[in-house]
Structures are given as structure tokens and as C-alpha cells.
Enzyme design. Structure first.
Site, PDB file in Angstrom:
ATOM      1  NE  ARG A   1      14.391 -29.413 -13.261  1.00 27.23           N
ATOM      2  CZ  ARG A   1      13.551 -28.410 -13.054  1.00 27.23           C
ATOM      3  NH1 ARG A   1      13.504 -27.407 -13.922  1.00 27.23           N
ATOM      4  NH2 ARG A   1      12.784 -28.397 -11.990  1.00 27.23           N
TER       5      ARG A   1
ATOM      6  CG  ASP B   1      21.161 -18.216 -18.486  1.00 27.54           C
ATOM      7  OD1 ASP B   1      20.145 -18.941 -18.599  1.00 27.54           O
ATOM      8  OD2 ASP B   1      21.104 -16.999 -18.222  1.00 27.54           O
ATOM      9  CB  SER B   2      22.517 -13.983 -21.513  1.00 30.05           C
ATOM     10  OG  SER B   2      21.186 -13.923 -21.013  1.00 30.05           O
TER      11      SER B   2
ATOM     12  CG  ASP C   1      13.567 -24.337 -20.852  1.00 27.75           C
ATOM     13  OD1 ASP C   1      12.508 -23.939 -21.380  1.00 27.75           O
ATOM     14  OD2 ASP C   1      13.686 -24.503 -19.627  1.00 27.75           O
TER      15      ASP C   1
ATOM     16  CB  CYS D   1       7.569 -21.352 -21.561  1.00 27.47           C
ATOM     17  SG  CYS D   1       8.534 -19.852 -21.842  1.00 27.47           S
TER      18      CYS D   1
END
Length: 533
Positions: free
Chosen positions: A343, A386-387, A435, A475
């Protein structure tokens, strides 16, 4: 050395060859013929010649002080020749210490007297733990168990791990239900294998490992003025397999993914209180999926109570409001500390590129990448997707807390649906950050995950302008262990769009997520930065 003579035969030729410092063999070449038929009037061609070798030895009974076993056995006579066969055991010059290690009564009894049951490894498996110092003993590596007298090995009993010669390689916790039959916490030095340090105080070992972990973070200036949310214990990376601890200001959030952590919960909490006394609040969380694989019968998460005030830790000078809900029921331990340095990279990148910049943050969660991009330049605007409605709400509060709410537009939407519908924004972003969650929880899921990564990054790449940057992450440990595959996935996505990509940077998790050389497979996070044309 006395040379033995061969048979007295005028047709024999005898030569002696010193094949090793241990034996000199005499080879006798004899010319013989097959026995002709006793009754036959048929004319036969001359019988072919045959060669017979007589092996005779002059053994040396000792070499450098070690006895060399030798056994001579005669072959039965066959037709017109005979031979002497030499059978020797492989010469193994062993030290008195190793010979003493074969006396299992002395070695094993010492461990049993110290209150440790014994796990004996199969032949050829010891080097994984002696030389490579691997902390995971798989069930297939175990030959047998030697429990304490009158005792049956049960869940998470402390055990000693020994090789076939009963030399002690280390100590750990036994689990009859898991494919990880022993999780080792301590390896014994090779010089101490036959006289290991006893007794093994595993409670003190846990505390010692925690102190080492805290010292490692202090070496990289954690905590500091800019950061007080970070990883304190990183499982195998800190040689405490199955245990993860994050510090969030003055609160410690524990994530337990191994059965031994559940069985020894009180000792772990006591160790954390000893090494970090300033953190009085400890939240205990269960990684239910991992614990189910480890044999936990009670699969409920048992989250900590929601009572307690929110906390506002800082991560690279960026403030986050983390509610009690986020710490006890949010993703991971409530905050993704592993992306801290990545970040910060985005923040510096936006700052150095200058000018008006548009950034797209996909799977934004609580806005970590979005806020760092917004703080990087006064002329930067960010769209964060984002959901999760709860994640969007936390992201909006974090943006207000850092004074960048006017620069970030939060959108609650499925990421794939958003990318398919936002045709007007295609090719308009200078930086696109991807991400996603873990697509490949194991190697078996990798083929399906590869397809998902390809489709996602193809859609994301459509949003990147010419000369823009795609910062994409995985990830999934299975994908990270095949980083070349991840890069190939992005190349294929670019090729489908008729674009060219250049790999600029490949990075992993932050420095407070160490990886030991003994367990490189514990590395799970990858971020690749591509220039798109």
C-alpha cells in the site's frame, strides 16, 4: 597381504587385483569344455569354450579400528568348474557415539524418563528434520510410536522425534488426526542428538519463541510512531506452526489454526501476557477450516464477545477505525497487515507520477489501497469496489478519518459485474489495483483458480489506459509457489486483448510476515506490477 594361489591347472591363468584397501581378489581364468554326450553316433561340432572365474580373497579383518564383517561361502561344484563367492557387508566406519545411539534402551529410556513419548521416523526421513529442520512431520514419515509406560498417545501430547537409530531430532506436539502428525517447536543440534537437553519445558519454549518474534519486529522498527498494527507471530515463519497473532494498537488478535493451539490456549495467552504486558486485551479467533483438517471435534468458532470500544490504529501514518466486530468477526484478524508495504508503494507511485491520476481499487475491503492512493496526490481520484456493504461502510469511515472522503467513491458491487457494466470507464484509469480473495486454497484447486485469475485480470486490464499500471495480487499459496504461472496468466490475458505487458516489480508480504528457509511453502502473497501498452 598374503596372496592365495589358485587351482593347480596348466590351463589356468591367475591374476591378482587390489580392488580396495580391504580386499585383494584373485581371478583365475580356466578353459573348460561342455561334457560331450555319452552315447551318440552323431558327429557334433567342437563344444564352445567357456570361461570360469575363481574369486579368492585375502580379507582385512579391521580398518581404522572398526571391525569389518566378512562371510565366505562356497558355491557347489558345477560341471567342470567351481567358484568361491565372497559376500561382504558394506564397510561402515561409525563413531562410538553413533554405535551407542543404536542402543535404544539407553536413548529411549532417557526420553521416557523425561516424560516424553517417542515418535520414530521411517528410514531415509531423518534428513528432513536434521538438515532441513522442517517443522512438519507428515503421517507418512512415521514408522511407529513408543508411548510412555501405561499411557496412550493422545491429542497434542509433547513428544520427542527420533530417527531409526533412536537419536533425538527434536520436540513437538503429536496429533493422531492430522496429516501433520507432529508439529515441531524445537530441533536438537546434531551434536546433541544422542544426549538431548532434557527435560523439555514446552511452556517455556513457547514463551522463548514469542520473545524471538517480538525481537524480530523490534529490529524492523515495529511498533513505531507511524505503525502500531502489525503481525507479531507469523506461524511457521516464527517457528510456532499454526499460531498467528496480530497487534492492533493495544489489542492482540490471535488466529488459531492448529489443534495444539486449542489444547494449550492458556499457555499461549500466558506467554503473550509475559512478552507484551502492555496489551491487556486478547481476542481469540478460530480458523475453523484449518482446525477441521487438524481434527478438531468442536468446529464452532466461539467468537469473542462484541463488548468493547473501537480502536483506531495507524498503519504507515494511515488511520483505521476497527470496531469490535471487525476484530472478532471480520476477515482474517480484522486488518490486512500483510499488504502494508505494498500500500505504501502505491502511495509513493501516485505521488511520483504527478499530475491528475485516476485509480481503481478492486476488492477494496476497508479502503487500504484506496486511501494510500488518495493521500499520494492532491489531484488523485479513486473508485473503490467491494461486494460487502459492511466493508464499504468501514471504508467510508476510514476515508473521513484520514480527510480523503472527497477523493474516494465507494461502490458496493460484485467486482466482475462492475467491470462488465462500466464500459464508459474502459481505458480511463492510470492505476488499477486487483486484490481478490484466495481462489486456490490448495494445489488441487489451482487449475480452476487459474481460469478465475485470467478472467478477472483480463476484465481489469480493459480499464487500464495506454501506459498505465496494473497492480494485481494473489494470496493463494499454491499460485505464489508458481509465480511464473501467475505471470503467464497475465500475459495470456493481455494477449487476448491484443496488448503488451511488461513486468516491473514482484513483491510479497510485508517484512513482519517472515518466511523461514525450512518452510518456503508458507509464502503465500504475491503482487505483480505490470506496465500495459
Amino acid at each position: 597381504m598374503v596372496k592365495k594361489t589358485a587351482h593347480d591347472d596348466p590351463n589356468s591363468k591367475t591374476t591378482t587385483h587390489p580392488i580396495s584397501p580391504l580386499f585383494a581378489l584373485t581371478f583365475t581364468r580356466k578353459q573348460t569344455h561342455r561334457r560331450p554326450p555319452s552315447t551318440s553316433s552323431q558327429l557334433l561340432p567342437p563344444p564352445p569354450k567357456m570361461l570360469a572365474f575363481v574369486f579368492e580373497s585375502s580379507p582385512i579383518t579391521s580398518f581404522r579400528g572398526a571391525q569389518l564383517p566378512t562371510r565366505l561361502s562356497k558355491c557347489p561344484p558345477r560341471r567342470s568348474y567351481s567358484a568361491c563367492r565372497v559376500v561382504t557387508a558394506k564397510a561402515q566406519v561409525t563413531s562410538p557415539a553413533v554405535q551407542e545411539g543404536r542402543n535404544h534402551n539407553a536413548s529411549i529410556d532417557k526420553l521416557l524418563d523425561a516424560g516424553l513419548s517417542v515418535v520414530v521416523l521411517k528410514r531415509g526421513k531423518a534428513n528432513l528434520f536434521r538438515d532441513q529442520r522442517n517443522p512438519m512431520v507428515f503421517a507418512g514419515s512415521v514408522e511407529r510410536h513408543i508411548p510412555l509406560p501405561g499411557h496412550t498417545l493422545s491429542d497434542c501430547d509433547p513428544v520427542a522425534v527420533c530417527n531409526g537409530a533412536y537419536a533425538c531430532l527434536g520436540y513437538g506436539f503429536f496429533n493422531p488426526h492430522s496429516m501433520f502428525r507432529v508439529r515441531m517447536l524445537k530441533h536438537v543440534a546434531p551434536s546433541d542428538e544422542l544426549d538431548p537437553p532434557l527435560p523439555w519445558d514446552y511452556a517455556a519454549e513457547i514463551v522463548a519463541r514469542m520473545r524471538n518474534a517480538v525481537a524480530l519486529r523490534e529490529a524492523i522498527a515495529l511498533p513505531g510512531e507511524a505503525t502500531n498494527i502489525y503481525r507479531v507471530v507469523n506461524g511457521e515463519g516464527d517457528r510456532l506452526s499454526g499460531l498467528v497473532v496480530d497487534r492492533v494498537a493495544d489489542t492482540l488478535v490471535v488466529s488459531s489454526s492448529a489443534l495444539w493451539c486449542e489444547k494449550h490456549k492458556d499457555r499461549i495467552i500466558g506467554g503473550l501476557n509475559a512478552v507484551l504486558p502492555s496489551c491487556a486485551d486478547i481476542v481469540w479467533r478460530r480458523n475453523v477450516d484449518r482446525l477441521r483438517q487438524d481434527g478438531l471435534a468442536d468446529e464452532a468458532e466461539h467468537p469473542a464477545p462484541l463488548n468493547g470500544a473501537s480502536t483506531s490504529p495507524t498503519d504507515c501514518d494511515v488511520k483505521y477505525e476497527l470496531s469490535r466486530f471487525a476484530l472478532t468477526r471480520g476477515q482474517k484478524t480484522g486488518h490486512y497487515a500483510d499488504q502494508r508495504e505494498n500500500r505504501a508503494f502505491i502511495r509513493n507511485l501516485v505521488n511520483q507520477r504527478g499530475g491528475s491520476k485516476r485509480v481503481l481499487d478492486l476488492f477494496c475491503y476497508t479502503g487500504g489501497f484506496a486511501m494510500n492512493a488518495a493521500l499520494g496526490s492532491d489531484d488523485c481520484s479513486v473508485v473503490a469496489i467491494d461486494s460487502s456493504g459492511r466493508a464499504i461502510e468501514m471504508g467510508q469511515r476510514n476515508a473521513e478519518l484520514n480527510g480523503v472522503s472527497d477523493k474516494i467513491t465507494f461502490v458496493q458491487s460484485d467486482v466482475i459485474k462492475y467491470l462488465r457494466s462500466a464500459e464508459e470507464d474502459q481505458g480511463s484509469f492510470d492505476v488499477v489495483i486487483v486484490d481478490p480473495p484466495k481462489y486456490a486454497p490448495n494445489v488441487k484447486a489451482l487449475p480452476r483458480a487459474t481460469h478465475k485469475y485470467r478472467s478477472l485480470n483480463l476484465a481489469a486490464m480493459r480499464m487500464v489506459k495506454q501506459g498505465g499500471l496494473l497492480c494485481t495480487c494473489s494470496c493463494s499459496a499454491a499460485m505464489t509457489q508458481n509465480r511464473h504461472l501467475f505471470v503467464e496468466v497475465i500475459r495470456e490475458a493481455a494477449s487476448s486483448l491484443g496488448r503488451e505487458v511488461t513486468l516491473l516489480k514482484t513483491v510479497g508480504a510485508a517484512s513482519d510476515h517472515p518466511v523461514t528457509p525450512e518452510m518456503p511453502e508458507s509464502e503465500y502473497l504475491t503482487m505483480c506490477v505490470f506496465l500495459c501498452r
